[in-house]
Design a protein around this motif. Structure first.
Motif, short mmCIF file in Angstrom:
data_model
loop_
_atom_site.label_atom_id
_atom_site.label_comp_id
_atom_site.label_asym_id
_atom_site.label_seq_id
_atom_site.Cartn_x
_atom_site.Cartn_y
_atom_site.Cartn_z
N ASP A 1 0.99 -1.16 -0.06
CA ASP A 1 0.09 -0.12 -0.09
C ASP A 1 1.10 1.17 -0.04
O ASP A 1 0.66 2.07 -0.79
CB ASP A 1 -0.85 0.00 1.15
CG ASP A 1 -2.30 -0.72 1.04
OD1 ASP A 1 -2.59 -1.06 -0.09
OD2 ASP A 1 -2.72 -1.13 2.12
N CYS B 1 -5.72 -3.20 -1.38
CA CYS B 1 -4.23 -3.09 -1.50
C CYS B 1 -4.32 -3.68 -3.10
O CYS B 1 -3.49 -2.86 -3.89
CB CYS B 1 -3.51 -4.17 -0.93
SG CYS B 1 -1.71 -4.52 -1.58
N ASN C 1 0.64 -7.65 0.54
CA ASN C 1 0.80 -6.35 1.19
C ASN C 1 1.84 -6.21 2.18
O ASN C 1 2.61 -5.57 1.95
CB ASN C 1 -0.64 -5.99 1.62
CG ASN C 1 -0.75 -4.60 1.96
OD1 ASN C 1 0.00 -3.62 1.68
ND2 ASN C 1 -1.59 -4.02 2.77
#
Length: 368
Positions: A41, A102, A85
């Motif tokens: 992210d 994500c 992620n």
């Protein structure tokens, strides 16, 4: 309440919280918290900031950051095309697949990077193309409205950029194989944008009513991405229902986040805003100001209404002290951004999401 409309740019902070793996997720005040590791992210959002920095300055440090963030994203993608992620400090991903958000955020960053392909090396942009193509089969199944919104925005940037739907070659090349024809197919991508956008519109229609013009029974995080995505989908599909839903929902969001005292006040993350309830006053997060700024700037163009530019400026000025606390969130010594406003004052940590959000907002608004 008077605030300065500019601050001295100090881009070094983004570099200092990035190592050769990627950007760290959290800090203890201004020092990277290695125990919290990294996320795709944050590296995806950091890619957007670094692309804007390089577009503005052609600085070698910014280009190095772009390399690092794309490398992180490439490493995060699994063989089936999904993105993981959370990565620990030992460079090991601690999950097999990241959240739907994500997946969407990463598509946003990759598509945005490709919208600036004319100024970036072909080898980096070809990696972005490859990553998006690998992820495409999973996007239709995204159930999270925000994940879908992020994906729409990224794919819309992709379709608008000249030459973005095929690999760049260092010599004249004509597409002549079935495999090349199946790579980033425009019709498939535009259909994805339309389908996801219509789902958002239909969800909005189900929830709206009695003065509540929103997509859910609560307003939580990443709110402005929903109307922003519909604005961009309208530009591609021409579906006027998307335009109207975008305007109605963005205006409703604005009515809950712009104070009558003349400043931007995002919905607090400690409680959010539930239907028929009151907005939680804290914590106010820097990412909300950035994303609302981007949505308002898009609305000004698509809806042909300069009033949205005034709202975008208020979002930017939130960082500079035109906020509920009356205190700037930018550290004058380092250029870092504090992690938000809570009931007791500023959150004195200065994590990656905050500086990324401010960097994007500053460069979009003032091209410093």
């Amino acid at each position: 309440m008077e605030t300065s409309t500019t601050v001295q740019a100090k881009p070094g902070y983004l570099r200092r919280i990035t190592d050769d793996t990627g950007i760290f997720q959290h800090t203890k005040f201004g020092v990277p918290d290695r125990s919290k590791g990294y996320t795709t992210d944050d590296n995806a959002r950091a890619l957007i900031a670094a692309v804007l920095m390089y577009e503005n300055s052609r600085d070698a440090v910014a280009l190095d950051l772009i390399h690092t963030y794309i490398s992180f994203i490439y490493h995060s993608q699994t063989a089936d095309g999904n993105f993981r992620n959370f990565m620990d400090y030992n460079r090991s991903f601690i999950e097999d697949k990241g959240s739907e958000d994500c997946q969407g955020r990463t598509l946003w960053a990759l598509g945005f990077a490709l919208s600036h392909a004319a100024s970036l090396p072909d080898n980096l942009m070809n990696t972005c193309r490859y990553l998006i193509n690998q992820a495409l089969p999973h996007l239709e199944a995204l159930g999270s409205p925000r994940a879908g919104a992020y994906a729409i925005i990224g794919l819309s940037y992709l379709t608008e950029a000249p030459g973005s739907l095929g690999y760049a070659f260092p010599y004249p090349h004509t597409e002549n194989t079935t495999e090349e024809a199946a790579f980033l197919p425009r019709a498939t991508i535009e259909s994805l944008i339309e389908n996801i956008a219509v789902r958002l519109h239909n969800q909005y229609t189900r929830y709206k009513g009695y003065g509540w013009n929103w997509f859910e029974d609560s307003i939580t995080y990443g709110n402005s991405m929903l109307p922003w995505a519909l604005l961009r989908a309208f530009l591609i599909s021409g579906n006027k229902d998307l335009r109207e839903t975008a305007k109605e929902s963005l205006d409703f969001l604005a009515s809950t986040t712009f104070s009558s005292k003349g400043y931007y006040k995002p919905i607090g993350s400690h409680g959010w805003l539930l239907r028929d309830g009151l907005a939680a006053p804290y914590d106010e997060q820097p990412i909300e100001a950035c994303e609302m700024l981007l949505a308002c700037r898009e609305a000004a163009v698509v809806l042909e209404d300069p009033a949205y530019l005034t709202q975008a400026e208020l979002c930017y000025n939130w960082y500079l002290g035109h906020n509920s606390l009356g205190i700037p969130l930018i550290d004058p010594q380092t250029g870092a951004c504090y992690d938000g406003i809570h009931a007791a004052g500023l959150n004195l940590n200065q994590g990656s999401e905050s500086i990324i959000s401010f960097t994007i907002a500053r460069l979009v608004m003032h091209h410093e």
